[in-house]
Design a protein around this motif. Sequence first.
Motif, PDB file in Angstrom:
ATOM      1  N   GLU A   1      -0.052  -1.539  16.162  1.00  0.00           N
ATOM      2  CA  GLU A   1      -0.130  -2.596  15.149  1.00  0.00           C
ATOM      3  C   GLU A   1      -0.264  -1.959  13.774  1.00  0.00           C
ATOM      4  O   GLU A   1      -0.929  -0.925  13.617  1.00  0.00           O
ATOM      5  N   ALA A   2       0.338  -2.597  12.787  1.00  0.00           N
ATOM      6  CA  ALA A   2       0.335  -2.051  11.434  1.00  0.00           C
ATOM      7  C   ALA A   2      -1.078  -1.871  10.898  1.00  0.00           C
ATOM      8  O   ALA A   2      -1.338  -0.948  10.116  1.00  0.00           O
ATOM      9  N   ALA A   3      -1.998  -2.727  11.316  1.00  0.00           N
ATOM     10  CA  ALA A   3      -3.371  -2.644  10.814  1.00  0.00           C
ATOM     11  C   ALA A   3      -3.993  -1.275  11.072  1.00  0.00           C
ATOM     12  O   ALA A   3      -4.854  -0.823  10.309  1.00  0.00           O
ATOM     13  N   ASN A   4      -3.567  -0.620  12.136  1.00  0.00           N
ATOM     14  CA  ASN A   4      -4.098   0.698  12.462  1.00  0.00           C
ATOM     15  C   ASN A   4      -3.170   1.829  12.051  1.00  0.00           C
ATOM     16  O   ASN A   4      -3.629   2.904  11.642  1.00  0.00           O
ATOM     17  N   GLU A   5      -1.876   1.617  12.157  1.00  0.00           N
ATOM     18  CA  GLU A   5      -0.921   2.708  11.991  1.00  0.00           C
ATOM     19  C   GLU A   5      -0.510   2.954  10.542  1.00  0.00           C
ATOM     20  O   GLU A   5      -0.031   4.042  10.208  1.00  0.00           O
ATOM     21  N   HIS A   6      -0.690   1.964   9.655  1.00  0.00           N
ATOM     22  CA  HIS A   6      -0.209   2.134   8.271  1.00  0.00           C
ATOM     23  C   HIS A   6      -0.933   3.241   7.532  1.00  0.00           C
ATOM     24  O   HIS A   6      -0.455   3.734   6.508  1.00  0.00           O
ATOM     25  N   ILE A   7      -2.094   3.678   8.044  1.00  0.00           N
ATOM     26  CA  ILE A   7      -2.899   4.667   7.326  1.00  0.00           C
ATOM     27  C   ILE A   7      -2.192   6.002   7.163  1.00  0.00           C
ATOM     28  O   ILE A   7      -2.540   6.789   6.275  1.00  0.00           O
ATOM     29  N   THR A   8      -1.175   6.278   8.004  1.00  0.00           N
ATOM     30  CA  THR A   8      -0.460   7.545   7.881  1.00  0.00           C
ATOM     31  C   THR A   8       0.476   7.568   6.684  1.00  0.00           C
ATOM     32  O   THR A   8       0.975   8.626   6.305  1.00  0.00           O
ATOM     33  N   GLY A   9       0.760   6.383   6.099  1.00  0.00           N
ATOM     34  CA  GLY A   9       1.668   6.316   4.958  1.00  0.00           C
ATOM     35  C   GLY A   9       3.127   6.460   5.341  1.00  0.00           C
ATOM     36  O   GLY A   9       3.992   6.598   4.473  1.00  0.00           O
TER      37      GLY A   9
END
Length: 325
Positions: A105-113
């Motif tokens: 889910e984007a809520a967790n994975e977006h942190i990598t940029g």
Amino acid sequence: MTIIGFHASHEQVHPRQLLDAVIRAEAAGFQAAMCSDHFAPWSERQGHSAFAWSWLGAALQATSLRLGVVNAPGQRYHPAIIAQAAATLSAMYPDRFWAALGSGEAANEHITGGGWPSKAVRNARLEESVDVMRRLLAGEEVSTDGEIRVDRARLWTRPDTPPPLLAAAVSPATAAWAAGWADGLATVAQAPDDLRRMIDAYRGAGGSGPLVLQVHISYAGTDDAALAIAHDQWRTNVFSPPVCWDLDTPEAFDEAAKHVTPDDMHSTVLISSDPAWHAEKLAGFFDLGFDEIYLHHVGVEQSEFVDVFGDRVLPQFAGRAEAGA
């Protein structure tokens, strides 16, 4: 096999208190446990999101339960690292660890940029990740250059038996797609007809292994109190895909949930003050064909739920467990 387990929600409970809860759950008669693996909670009201893998080591040491985790390799986690973590836990605690792997889910994975890929790309990335993990767990040196890049990775500490790698799916299409690589299917409670379609899709595509269900429950001394807990803590989780996949912050989920009413909570959470009512619902899930059911009380306080269900719900399934064994 008929197992009722405890679901540990890292988004809602401090990891020390969650460890106490899983110890209490084992003492109350829960037969297994599983946990989430998030970087952020679903809502600012939930207020936690500890590192699942640190907690899993502590929980395996503190209990004798089998434990599983829902994980998304491929973006936030490189699959070689997850393979190493899974191998270490399985080497230390043989036959007690499993992972259900999903596309994230984007809520967790977006942190990598790195952006948020389409579902098709995420599925391709997941399938490559699973292949990398299985090859590493089998003792191979792995190099790949596709959606996942690996350079001469090898696991030096491996268990005698690799841990099961289940598929985490919420739709029949994903369940059928995953049947070719999964050691079992893990999903979340939905309407019985929807769950039946999910099982049929997985089994019809050749899927084998256990069927695992996570059930969201809100229990309290009164129906009104149980409903209030569900609405306060879990109203950001009523959204179907792709909304739940694509929103990327707790603030975005809270904004989307502004118009979710208490009555809306019945679509995703079993809400009642009556343990017998909950037991009847759980029996229906077992009748559909699920082998393992993990109960997630959506409130922050877990003790009353654990004690009451241990005393008044779990004993009703003792006969099923003995027959399955």
